[in-house]
Design a protein around this motif. Sequence first.
Motif, mmCIF file in Angstrom:
data_model
loop_
_atom_site.group_PDB
_atom_site.id
_atom_site.type_symbol
_atom_site.label_atom_id
_atom_site.label_comp_id
_atom_site.label_asym_id
_atom_site.label_seq_id
_atom_site.Cartn_x
_atom_site.Cartn_y
_atom_site.Cartn_z
ATOM 1 N N LYS A 93 10.001 -10.018 -4.761
ATOM 2 C CA LYS A 93 11.102 -9.708 -3.842
ATOM 3 C C LYS A 93 11.041 -8.264 -3.339
ATOM 4 N N THR A 94 10.025 -7.526 -3.738
ATOM 5 C CA THR A 94 9.842 -6.153 -3.266
ATOM 6 C C THR A 94 8.833 -6.143 -2.121
ATOM 7 N N ASN A 95 8.606 -4.982 -1.532
ATOM 8 C CA ASN A 95 7.764 -4.899 -0.338
ATOM 9 C C ASN A 95 6.530 -4.020 -0.481
ATOM 10 N N GLU A 96 6.514 -3.101 -1.428
ATOM 11 C CA GLU A 96 5.433 -2.116 -1.496
ATOM 12 C C GLU A 96 4.107 -2.752 -1.912
ATOM 13 N N ASN A 97 3.034 -2.320 -1.258
ATOM 14 C CA ASN A 97 1.688 -2.752 -1.616
ATOM 15 C C ASN A 97 0.980 -1.661 -2.419
#
Length: 244
Positions: free
Chosen positions: A101-105
């Motif tokens: 549910k997070t966005n950082e790669n």
Amino acid sequence: MELQKPMADIYSDGTYSAKNPDWHSADSAWKAQQISLILKDNCVVPKSCVEVGCGAGLILEHLLKDFASCRFSGFDVSTVAAGFWGSRNAAITFEQGDFAKTNENYDVLLLIDVFEHVEDYIGFLRALNHRAEYFVFHIPLDMHVSGVLRDRHNFARESVGHLHYFSRSTALATLAAAGYQVVDERLTKLSQQTVEGHSGATTVTNLARRGIELFSTKFAAQLLGGYSLLVLAQGPASKTVGEE
């Protein structure tokens, strides 16, 4: 008929920690060493690394010694596992929750003895296959002749929460089905690293494993178990392995 609790609940309600009170912290230094070796052997020097399903978080603390300039993060859904993090190195960031549910790669994403615990394991793997440039998997190989003959798979389910059981070939097929491209893979053998706490039967089996390894480590894994598969992979968005 009594309904069973969802398997995910065992990691936060105390069921799992009652059977595994240190959350396998004793194995963390050895696992970190294997991860470090496969990264260095393939000239991967990450600047950012996340471990999904990090448990007690000690693997990351050991990796920090080898990759001092890397930014490390750990995620786990378990509130019990989060109780270990206060004793970890302050340079490592931890978060209790669902990483998907997070966005950082990240440069590297670690899944160390994780997806065999997940009910929808292929959906889980597909959801993560774009979140890093490289992925490191460590997959227990519970599917072997000895385990089938002794009907040991329910023991793995009850003691360490394994819902799925892999051989080397089915583990690699799973990663391919989920969109990963294998860069490097090797068998690891934690069961042979120490003798402390081993039963006499395990000691004898380890001797048999070493004997069979003289001819084929893969056959030893298929016959007697006691091995895991360590994989370095890239996701579908990466260039084909070996492509210029």
